[in-house]
Design an enzyme around this catalytic site. Structure first.
Site, PDB file in Angstrom:
ATOM      1  CG  ASP A  37     -67.410  36.129   0.735  1.00 52.44           C
ATOM      2  OD1 ASP A  37     -67.010  36.985   1.553  1.00 52.44           O
ATOM      3  OD2 ASP A  37     -68.201  36.384  -0.181  1.00 52.44           O
ATOM      4  CE  LYS A 202     -31.161  49.239  -1.228  1.00 46.65           C
ATOM      5  NZ  LYS A 202     -32.337  49.298  -0.369  1.00 46.65           N
ATOM      6  N   GLY A 234     -35.889  44.727   6.969  1.00 49.93           N
ATOM      7  CA  GLY A 234     -34.744  45.129   7.792  1.00 49.93           C
ATOM      8  C   GLY A 234     -33.408  44.812   7.125  1.00 49.93           C
ATOM      9  N   GLY A 235     -33.452  44.212   5.935  1.00 50.17           N
ATOM     10  CA  GLY A 235     -32.218  43.798   5.254  1.00 50.17           C
ATOM     11  C   GLY A 235     -31.291  44.969   4.956  1.00 50.17           C
ATOM     12  CB  THR A 236     -31.911  48.264   3.313  1.00 49.77           C
ATOM     13  OG1 THR A 236     -32.548  47.648   2.203  1.00 49.77           O
ATOM     14  CG2 THR A 236     -31.106  49.465   2.871  1.00 49.77           C
TER      15      THR A 236
HETATM   16  C1  R5P Z   1     -35.371  51.023  -0.865  1.00 50.43           C
HETATM   17  O1  R5P Z   1     -34.932  51.654  -1.814  1.00 50.43           O
HETATM   18  C2  R5P Z   1     -35.963  51.646   0.351  1.00 50.43           C
HETATM   19  O2  R5P Z   1     -35.593  52.976   0.477  1.00 50.43           O
HETATM   20  C3  R5P Z   1     -35.620  50.878   1.602  1.00 50.43           C
HETATM   21  O3  R5P Z   1     -34.235  50.932   1.820  1.00 50.43           O
HETATM   22  C4  R5P Z   1     -36.020  49.431   1.472  1.00 50.43           C
HETATM   23  O4  R5P Z   1     -37.291  49.352   0.902  1.00 50.43           O
HETATM   24  C5  R5P Z   1     -36.048  48.746   2.801  1.00 50.43           C
HETATM   25  O5  R5P Z   1     -36.459  47.428   2.624  1.00 50.43           O
HETATM   26  P1  R5P Z   1     -35.868  46.252   3.506  1.00 50.43           P
HETATM   27  O6  R5P Z   1     -36.024  46.670   4.931  1.00 50.43           O
HETATM   28  O7  R5P Z   1     -36.712  45.060   3.173  1.00 50.43           O
HETATM   29  O8  R5P Z   1     -34.444  46.081   3.102  1.00 50.43           O
END
Ligand code: R5P
Length: 304
Positions: A37, A202, A234-236
């Site tokens: 479950d 950012k 991985g976006g940042t």
């Molecule tokens: C944000 O302030 C964190 O320090 C990281 O830069 C962020 O969480 C990374 O997330 P993602 O890889 O999804 O961009």
């Protein structure tokens, strides 16, 4: 002094064994499963309560999603371990949660949201933890919620040593946002004298999650290290990598304490131009090149 027993949570087995070896402590495994479950089951694998009664118990369990389990399941397992050793009358219950899930939900960004990072602290303490340790938490403010001693451990020296093994020359450290500046500065200091730190600004749209970055880099022909706490989607990191590449960096290392690398993050980072992704074993990840075991063991030994 009470005997130390390390409990290897299902999500941090390798790290727990390494910490126990440094501490020369007995390590106890756990059994776990998920019922049909969906409910979690966890048992600390002891023969009797006497193995825990009166002991200094160190529970090591991360809460970073991996291919084995997600963070919600790992949190449940953690609470079950704390509750079990409390019931068996441990003298001390030290919780080591190397990666703190929900740490990015540390504010109400929009009306109607919960500050769930704070709830998690309350839950861990209410279950019976008497001390709390985490590594490079996204925001140290979260730890103020605890009334028990709570420690944020710094892995920057370990990460810098790992980079030094690659023989980098004339490096520049890039900090992907304002919140990461202190971390990047500490990292640069461990890397060498007068290693420059350059910073982006950012911004992330709170509704869409879309990232924008501003800032000019001076990295032509340099070896660049981009250091962040978490790589999740991985976006940042990919954004920062592209800018560094465009600015003429000769080599770029994507460094993070917690390389979650969810979905197609590795694809994004390699396509954006990184030469290597380097992280620690705070969570189960393909990029855990270095271990925070000594950082955790030192903190525990320093607080007997
Ligand atoms: C944000 O302030 C964190 O320090 C990281 O830069 C962020 O969480 C990374 O997330 P993602 O890889 O999804 O961009």
């Amino acid at each position: 002094m009470a005997e130390q027993i390390v409990i290897a949570g299902p999500a941090s087995q390798g790290l727990a064994v390494k910490v126990a070896q440094i501490l020369q402590a007995r390590v106890v495994a756990t059994e776990n499963k998920v019922f049909p479950d969906g409910e979690c089951y966890l048992r600390v694998a002891v023969e009797n309560d006497g193995m825990i009664r009166g002991k200094d118990v160190i529970i090591i369990q991360t809460t970073g999603a991996s291919s084995h389990s997600d963070q919600n399941q790992q949190i449940m397992q953690l609470i079950m371990m704390i509750s079990a050793v409390k019931r068996m009358e441990a003298a001390k219950i030290r919780v080591v949660m190397p990666y703190f899930a929900y740490s990015r939900q540390d504010k109400a960004f929009r009306p109607g949201e919960s500050i769930f990072a704070n709830e998690l602290c309350r839950w861990i303490e209410a279950a019976g933890a008497t001390e709390f340790y985490t590594v490079d938490i996204h925001s140290t403010k979260i730890l103020d919620v605890f009334t028990i001693p709570a420690f944020n451990l710094d892995p920057m020296k370990i990460l810098a040593e790992e980079i030094k093994k690659r023989g980098v020359s004339d490096p520049v450290v890039i900090c992907p946002d304002k919140g990461a500046f202190e971390r990047s500065r500490a990292f640069a200091k461990y890397l060498g004298d007068n290693v420059p730190v350059e910073q982006f600004q950012k911004t992330r749209d709170v509704k869409t999650g879309e990232i924008t970055m501003e800032g000019e880099l001076h990295v032509e022909g340099k070896e660049v290290i981009i250091a962040d706490d978490i790589i999740a989607s991985g976006g940042t990191m990919a954004f920062a990598l592209k800018i560094a590449k465009k600015a003429g960096a000769s080599k770029i290392y994507a460094v993070s304490t917690h390389p979650l690398l969810i979905k197609n993050a590795v694809f994004k980072l390699i396509s954006a131009g990184t030469d290597e992704i380097i992280g620690t074993d705070t969570l189960d990840s393909p990029s855990m090149q270095c271990s925070v075991a000594s950082v955790i063991a030192d903190a525990i030994q320093g607080d007997k």
